[in-house]
Design an enzyme around this catalytic site. Structure first.
Site, PDB file in Angstrom:
ATOM      1  N   LYS A 194       9.283  -7.148  -2.166  1.00 22.79           N
ATOM      2  CA  LYS A 194       8.804  -7.590  -3.483  1.00 22.79           C
ATOM      3  C   LYS A 194       8.204  -6.406  -4.226  1.00 22.79           C
ATOM      4  CE  LYS A 194       5.205  -8.911  -5.498  1.00 22.79           C
ATOM      5  NZ  LYS A 194       5.478  -8.301  -6.816  1.00 22.79           N
ATOM      6  N   GLY A 247      -1.264  -1.116  -2.170  1.00 24.60           N
ATOM      7  CA  GLY A 247      -1.816  -1.546  -3.450  1.00 24.60           C
ATOM      8  C   GLY A 247      -3.327  -1.533  -3.418  1.00 24.60           C
ATOM      9  N   GLU A 269      -1.883  -0.118   3.096  1.00 22.92           N
ATOM     10  CA  GLU A 269      -2.166   1.226   2.587  1.00 22.92           C
ATOM     11  C   GLU A 269      -2.838   0.993   1.238  1.00 22.92           C
ATOM     12  OE1 GLU A 269      -2.370   4.052   0.665  1.00 22.92           O
ATOM     13  OE2 GLU A 269      -0.225   4.501   0.614  1.00 22.92           O
ATOM     14  N   CYS A 303      -2.451   7.264  -4.551  1.00 24.39           N
ATOM     15  CA  CYS A 303      -3.541   6.756  -3.714  1.00 24.39           C
ATOM     16  C   CYS A 303      -4.396   7.884  -3.143  1.00 24.39           C
ATOM     17  CB  CYS A 303      -2.985   5.866  -2.620  1.00 24.39           C
ATOM     18  SG  CYS A 303      -1.580   6.604  -1.792  1.00 24.39           S
ATOM     19  N   GLU A 400     -11.989   3.607  -7.164  1.00 21.18           N
ATOM     20  CA  GLU A 400     -10.705   4.245  -7.429  1.00 21.18           C
ATOM     21  C   GLU A 400     -10.334   4.033  -8.894  1.00 21.18           C
ATOM     22  OE1 GLU A 400      -7.010   2.537  -5.729  1.00 21.18           O
ATOM     23  OE2 GLU A 400      -6.608   4.587  -5.072  1.00 21.18           O
TER      24      GLU A 400
END
Ligand code: NAI
Ligand code: MG
Length: 497
Positions: A194, A247, A269, A303, A400
């Site tokens: 997905k 994500g 992750e 990331c 983040e």
């Protein structure tokens, strides 16, 4: 010299592909979603609508899971590992043969500079497939000497974990899709992919190539759709054995909760807040360029982007000036413009998020020590920004941002424990980057830092090197032996002789 006419033609083709009626790829066939609904997709470079994709839901996910289960227990299980390797290699070759098209689609849909898509995203996807193809024939168990009484022949085997649901983000759509698909299929699992709702196009193109190179039906299924619909349905489905996710930490938590019903295996992750530590003995010019590239590449939407700079006070001003100068000279613009060095962020929402963080930083007392110019025009542009006067209490340092925003801080204490403590003062632990010429300090710091990957004086992502996070940056590792083993279950077999 780029052939402009040829490039224009390729771009027209990519636009045509984007605008097509796209279905879901389930059990080897393209089909409309049961709901009949679609979602729109945009070009972040100018905000224009470029197409729409099928919005898969629960019923589609159920079909895909059944197809993946049938393939897992049928033709895929019977196939020789070397045959699986051959299919993965063919898929790599097919992507390579369509490299320009993939790069254009990625830029059109994600916004990144075309040269980055060409130089990194597409070749990386190809490498990851080839690397994992090699593992298909090398996934062995071991023989074990038991410590209990009696005479035994004991050994382990590695079996595929089963049906895998892969939920991936939008910052490197093709590379992320392949980062999950390659090891899953190499290990003998089947998969439902997905993609993120912002960037479905390269995943759809990938499914066409899967079809073309001849994987048995049901081995790879594509369900495009929204996170809270298609994504959540995959996480809830009792027929899924493992979820692999990249994500936000927020959605990572939802996945963990959703997975408990049937105790799915989960690898995550998640985000990062990578520290870049510059020691007084570092090669300053290289450190400046490295620090700048680390935060401005992909407009900071990586990331493990180096988002917290810690420089020794003796080199701090030079570092900040150098990175600010780099930011000031960066050509920000649409990814399709060959002069662009930094593209837009992926969506209007992400732009608001990033600009909101810069404002919050300024409210908290940070100051802008360098800022480039965001391109004018309707694209989702954000200026590359260097903040100073930040500290570990501020949201710009703790959270983040996922944008081209660097928080620069200095240290005066040369004690490595103190430096590591500052770098480790975060909920995240994905990466760290150290700039030093001192071999001993490099190794010592690498051990003290709580992060999944520590890079010294440069380096990038490699399919052979495990990648993943400590702390809230995730669970498990991708790449390398650990990466493929995460798609297996160990079975112990003991025979009394
Ligand atoms: P997200 O975590 O919501 O999206 C990632 C994937 O999760 C997408 O495929 C999405 O459809 C899916 N998803 C969303 N909600 C779901 C649910 N309830 N169940 C199952 N799947 C679901 O990321 P988002 O909202 O697009 O970005 C927000 C922030 O997350 C970014 O600003 C960044 O900080 C972080 N992020 C980190 C990434 C990384 O590589 N570590 C990648 C993308 C976002
Ligand atoms: Mg979200």
């Amino acid at each position: 010299m780029p052939d402009i006419a040829k490039d224009q033609l390729a771009l027209e083709e990519a636009r045509k592909f984007a605008g097509r009626e796209h279905g879901l790829f389930i059990d080897g066939a393209w089909m409309a979603p049961r709901s009949g609904s679609t979602f729109e997709t945009f070009n972040p470079g100018d905000g224009s609508r470029i197409g729409h994709a099928a919005a898969g839901g629960e019923a589609d996910v159920d079909l895909a899971v059944r197809a993946a289960r049938a393939a897992l227990e049928g033709p895929w299980a019977d196939m020789k590992p070397s045959e699986r390797a051959r299919l993965l290699w063919r898929l790599a070759d097919a992507i390579e043969a369509h490299a320009d098209e993939f790069a254009l689609l990625e830029t059109l849909n994600n916004g990144k500079p075309l040269r980055d898509a060409r130089m990194f995203d597409v070749p990386h996807a190809v490498e990851v497939l080839r690397y994992n193809a090699g593992w298909t024939t090398k996934l062995n168990g071991e023989s074990v000497n038991l410590s209990g009484p009696g005479t035994w022949h004991a050994y382990t085997v590695r079996e595929p974990v089963g049906v895998v649901a892969a939920i991936v983000p939008w910052n490197a759509p093709l590379a992320m899709a392949v980062a999950k698909t390659a090891p899953a299929l190499a290990a003998g699992c089947t998969i439902i992919l997905k993609p993120a709702e912002q960037t479905p196009l390269t995943a759809i193109r990938l499914a066409h190539l899967v079809e073309q190179v001849g994987f048995p039906k049901g081995v790879f299924n594509l369900v495009t759709g929204l996170g809270e619909a298609a994504g959540a349905a995959l996480v809830a489905h009792a027929g899924v054995d493992k979820v692999t996710f990249t994500g936000s930490t927020e959605v990572g938590r939802l996945i963990v909760k959703g997975a408990t019903a049937n105790m799915k295996r989960v690898t995550l992750e998640l985000g990062g807040k990578t520290p870049v530590i510059v020691m007084p003995d570092a090669d300053i010019n290289r450190a400046i360029e490295g620090a700048a590239r680390s935060i401005f590449t992909n407009a900071g939407q990586i990331c493990n982007a180096g988002s917290r700079l810690f420089a020794h006070e003796s080199v701090f001003d030079a570092l900040v000036e150098g990175v600010a100068d780099f930011a000031g000279k960066l050509r920000v613009g649409p990814g399709l413009d060959p002069n662009t060095q930094m593209g837009p962020v992926v969506s209007a929402e992400q732009r608001e998020r990033v600009l909101g963080y810069i404002e919050a930083g300024l409210r908290d007392g940070a100051k802008i020590s360098g800022q480039g110019t965001a391109a004018s025009g309707p694209g989702y542009f954000v200026p590359p920004t260097v903040l100073t006067g930040t500290n570990s209490q501020m949201s710009v340092v703790r959270e983040e941002i996922f944008g081209p925003v660097l928080c620069a801080m200095s240290f005066s204490d040369r004690d490595l424990d103190a430096i590591a403590a500052q770098a480790n003062d975060t909920d995240y632990g994905l990466g760290a980057i150290v700039w030093t010429q001192n071999l001993s300090a490099a190794h010592k710091l690498a051990r003290k830092i709580k992060a999944g990957t520590v890079r010294v004086n440069g380096g990038g992502l490699d399919p052979a090197l495990p990648f993943g996070g400590f702390k809230q940056s995730g669970w498990g590792r991708e790449n390398g032996r650990e990466g493929i083993e995460a798609y297996t279950e160990v079975k112990s077999i003991a025979i009394a002789l």
